[in-house]
Design a protein around this motif. Structure first.
Motif, PDB file in Angstrom:
ATOM      1  N   ILE A  99       0.901  -1.218  -0.561  1.00  0.00           N
ATOM      2  CA  ILE A  99       0.504  -0.094   0.122  1.00  0.00           C
ATOM      3  C   ILE A  99       0.656   0.858  -0.218  1.00  0.00           C
ATOM      4  CG2 ILE A  99      -1.630  -0.954   0.977  1.00  0.00           C
ATOM      5  CD1 ILE A  99      -1.746   0.211   3.595  1.00  0.00           C
ATOM      6  N   LEU A 100      -0.059   2.476  -0.236  1.00  0.00           N
ATOM      7  CA  LEU A 100       0.743   3.859  -0.603  1.00  0.00           C
ATOM      8  C   LEU A 100      -0.521   4.037  -0.393  1.00  0.00           C
ATOM      9  CD1 LEU A 100       4.033   4.938  -1.411  1.00  0.00           C
ATOM     10  CD2 LEU A 100       2.831   4.901  -3.456  1.00  0.00           C
ATOM     11  N   GLU A 101       0.004   5.322   0.767  1.00  0.00           N
ATOM     12  CA  GLU A 101      -1.317   6.175   1.091  1.00  0.00           C
ATOM     13  C   GLU A 101      -0.826   7.674   0.588  1.00  0.00           C
ATOM     14  OE1 GLU A 101      -3.711   7.578   5.000  1.00  0.00           O
ATOM     15  OE2 GLU A 101      -2.347   5.543   5.372  1.00  0.00           O
ATOM     16  N   HIS A 102      -2.363   8.583   0.260  1.00  0.00           N
ATOM     17  CA  HIS A 102      -1.252   9.762  -0.472  1.00  0.00           C
ATOM     18  C   HIS A 102      -2.668  10.321   0.684  1.00  0.00           C
ATOM     19  CE1 HIS A 102       1.454  10.758  -2.712  1.00  0.00           C
ATOM     20  NE2 HIS A 102       1.625   9.554  -3.260  1.00  0.00           N
ATOM     21  N   SER A 103      -2.781  11.562   0.826  1.00  0.00           N
ATOM     22  CA  SER A 103      -3.672  12.846   1.237  1.00  0.00           C
ATOM     23  C   SER A 103      -4.713  13.079   0.027  1.00  0.00           C
ATOM     24  CB  SER A 103      -3.568  13.795   1.563  1.00  0.00           C
ATOM     25  OG  SER A 103      -3.015  14.749   0.156  1.00  0.00           O
ATOM     26  N   HIS A 104      -6.195  13.075   0.273  1.00  0.00           N
ATOM     27  CA  HIS A 104      -7.030  13.671  -0.915  1.00  0.00           C
ATOM     28  C   HIS A 104      -6.312  14.676  -1.788  1.00  0.00           C
ATOM     29  CE1 HIS A 104     -10.252  11.129  -0.109  1.00  0.00           C
ATOM     30  NE2 HIS A 104     -11.212  11.521  -0.037  1.00  0.00           N
ATOM     31  N   ALA A 105      -5.916  15.247  -1.549  1.00  0.00           N
ATOM     32  CA  ALA A 105      -5.606  16.701  -1.953  1.00  0.00           C
ATOM     33  C   ALA A 105      -4.731  16.481  -2.612  1.00  0.00           C
ATOM     34  CB  ALA A 105      -4.739  18.068  -1.307  1.00  0.00           C
ATOM     35  N   ALA A 106      -3.565  15.534  -2.586  1.00  0.00           N
ATOM     36  CA  ALA A 106      -2.203  15.048  -3.292  1.00  0.00           C
ATOM     37  C   ALA A 106      -2.489  14.214  -4.533  1.00  0.00           C
ATOM     38  CB  ALA A 106      -1.370  14.173  -2.558  1.00  0.00           C
ATOM     39  N   MET A 107      -3.607  12.987  -4.231  1.00  0.00           N
ATOM     40  CA  MET A 107      -3.601  12.436  -5.418  1.00  0.00           C
ATOM     41  C   MET A 107      -4.482  13.482  -6.360  1.00  0.00           C
ATOM     42  SD  MET A 107      -4.921   8.669  -3.844  1.00  0.00           S
ATOM     43  CE  MET A 107      -5.006   8.251  -5.474  1.00  0.00           C
ATOM     44  N   ALA A 108      -5.256  13.958  -6.184  1.00  0.00           N
ATOM     45  CA  ALA A 108      -6.271  14.730  -6.845  1.00  0.00           C
ATOM     46  C   ALA A 108      -4.989  15.974  -7.780  1.00  0.00           C
ATOM     47  CB  ALA A 108      -7.643  16.123  -6.731  1.00  0.00           C
ATOM     48  N   CYS A 109      -4.310  16.523  -7.124  1.00  0.00           N
ATOM     49  CA  CYS A 109      -3.167  16.749  -8.058  1.00  0.00           C
ATOM     50  C   CYS A 109      -2.312  16.279  -8.988  1.00  0.00           C
ATOM     51  CB  CYS A 109      -2.246  18.033  -6.830  1.00  0.00           C
ATOM     52  SG  CYS A 109      -2.621  18.938  -5.668  1.00  0.00           S
ATOM     53  N   ALA A 110      -1.979  15.101  -8.091  1.00  0.00           N
ATOM     54  CA  ALA A 110      -1.283  13.998  -9.027  1.00  0.00           C
ATOM     55  C   ALA A 110      -1.571  13.772 -10.259  1.00  0.00           C
ATOM     56  CB  ALA A 110      -1.184  13.090  -8.303  1.00  0.00           C
ATOM     57  N   TYR A 111      -3.259  13.507 -10.394  1.00  0.00           N
ATOM     58  CA  TYR A 111      -3.987  13.050 -11.479  1.00  0.00           C
ATOM     59  C   TYR A 111      -3.974  14.073 -12.210  1.00  0.00           C
ATOM     60  CZ  TYR A 111      -6.401   9.079  -9.848  1.00  0.00           C
ATOM     61  OH  TYR A 111      -6.916   7.568  -9.764  1.00  0.00           O
ATOM     62  N   GLU A 112      -4.208  15.836 -11.719  1.00  0.00           N
ATOM     63  CA  GLU A 112      -4.043  16.792 -12.504  1.00  0.00           C
ATOM     64  C   GLU A 112      -2.925  17.109 -13.467  1.00  0.00           C
ATOM     65  OE1 GLU A 112      -5.381  20.117  -9.697  1.00  0.00           O
ATOM     66  OE2 GLU A 112      -7.669  19.550  -9.858  1.00  0.00           O
ATOM     67  N   ALA A 113      -1.899  16.537 -12.707  1.00  0.00           N
ATOM     68  CA  ALA A 113      -0.845  16.585 -12.700  1.00  0.00           C
ATOM     69  C   ALA A 113      -0.339  15.683 -14.884  1.00  0.00           C
ATOM     70  CB  ALA A 113       1.176  16.210 -12.418  1.00  0.00           C
ATOM     71  N   GLY A 114      -0.762  14.425 -14.323  1.00  0.00           N
ATOM     72  CA  GLY A 114      -0.594  13.708 -14.748  1.00  0.00           C
ATOM     73  C   GLY A 114      -2.073  14.193 -16.552  1.00  0.00           C
ATOM     74  N   ALA A 115      -3.334  14.264 -16.151  1.00  0.00           N
ATOM     75  CA  ALA A 115      -3.734  14.604 -17.570  1.00  0.00           C
ATOM     76  C   ALA A 115      -3.239  15.937 -18.268  1.00  0.00           C
ATOM     77  CB  ALA A 115      -4.759  15.493 -16.774  1.00  0.00           C
ATOM     78  N   ALA A 116      -2.051  16.780 -17.534  1.00  0.00           N
ATOM     79  CA  ALA A 116      -1.150  17.201 -17.753  1.00  0.00           C
ATOM     80  C   ALA A 116       0.053  17.570 -18.666  1.00  0.00           C
ATOM     81  CB  ALA A 116      -1.178  19.205 -17.266  1.00  0.00           C
ATOM     82  N   GLY A 117       0.266  15.582 -18.657  1.00  0.00           N
ATOM     83  CA  GLY A 117       1.300  15.522 -19.072  1.00  0.00           C
ATOM     84  C   GLY A 117       2.730  15.799 -18.422  1.00  0.00           C
ATOM     85  N   LEU A 118       2.387  16.744 -16.971  1.00  0.00           N
ATOM     86  CA  LEU A 118       3.427  16.173 -16.190  1.00  0.00           C
ATOM     87  C   LEU A 118       4.217  15.820 -15.864  1.00  0.00           C
ATOM     88  CD1 LEU A 118       2.164  20.036 -15.274  1.00  0.00           C
ATOM     89  CD2 LEU A 118       4.273  20.029 -16.564  1.00  0.00           C
TER      90      LEU A 118
END
Length: 272
Positions: A99-118
């Protein structure tokens, strides 16, 4: 561009052993039908990503599909723990789960970065948190403009994103209505995507500021009526609250879980 496929064909074509898969949907529109098809096809060694793992990931983990879970909260909403997840983490049944645990905020930001190709997401969270002690994917950087200490996490760019929605038009564009979580960003971040829908229509009748996933961002569209049940689909059916309560008892016992899986996933799939 989106292809219209059966659920069996969409999963077989787009989800492979060892893939990183996210199945998103917040409170409603949770892609249970797609998750059950993954179980039926006995796909293994998946890294499952989800902001709020609930019953569908409990079922997939208990069925032996997962080797790793990246998440920010896990539980049976309003009821308690995910017992198949706990059994895998604590006792290694049916296989050990990392398991690898994050906060909601971090995962939302990580998805947004992925969508932007960052390659990464930057946020103010985690300063003073204990999560960096157990998650080596959380790093700290200095802002080059202000000198502020900020947290950085890798972007989420899954092999496959799977979401459920109300309807698609005949060109493969998809409308999501109601509570929208991170589905749009998940689909845009993924290499491939499967969207199950309640129905196909001639016109989406999308209102102003509606969440529409364009056909070019989707690999496969699958017509799967009640594909989010026992969660709900706004405008189509309600949440089956009784099942969420029943799941607590089913999931606590390995034999009860395996019996449920046989009757409600494998045998149901064979009958379709």
């Amino acid at each position: 561009m989106a292809e219209f496929l059966s659920l069996q064909e969409a999963v077989s074509r787009h989800i492979k052993n060892g893939d990183t898969v996210c199945m998103e949907g917040f409170t409603h529109l949770i892609p249970f039908a797609a998750g059950h098809e993954v179980i039926r096809q006995e796909i293994r060694d998946l890294t499952l990503v989800r902001m709020t793992p609930d019953l569908i990931y409990d079922q997939m983990i208990g069925a032996g599909c997962a080797k790793k879970l990246i998440f920010s909260w896990g539980g049976n909403p309003g009821v308690g723990s995910l017992h198949r997840l706990r059994d895998a983490v604590e006792k290694g049944w049916p296989s050990k789960l990392e398991i690898l645990e994050h906060s909601h905020a971090a995962m939302a930001c990580a998805y947004e970065a992925g969508a932007a190709g960052l390659p990464l997401a930057v946020l103010r969270g985690y300063v003073g948190s204990d999560l960096p002690k157990v998650n080596d994917q959380i790093k700290f950087i200095e802002c080059p403009f202000t000198g502020e200490r900020l947290a950085a996490v890798p972007s989420i760019r899954p092999d496959v994103a799977v979401v459920h929605a109300q309807r698609a038009d005949r060109k493969g564009n998809v409308l999501i209505e109601g509570i929208v979580g991170i589905q749009k960003e998940a689909v845009l971040a993924a290499k491939r995507s499967i969207v199950t829908v309640e129905e196909v229509v001639d016109d989406l009748n999308a209102g102003v500021n509606a969440c529409v996933l364009p056909s070019w961002a989707i690999s496969a569209v699958v017509v799967a009526p009640r594909g989010a049940s026992p969660s709900y689909a706004l405008g189509y059916y309600d949440r089956n609250n009784a099942f969420y309560k029943e799941w607590d008892g089913i999931a606590r016992d390995r034999e009860a879980f395996q019996s449920w899986l046989k009757d409600n996933v494998f045998n149901k799939g064979a009958a379709q």
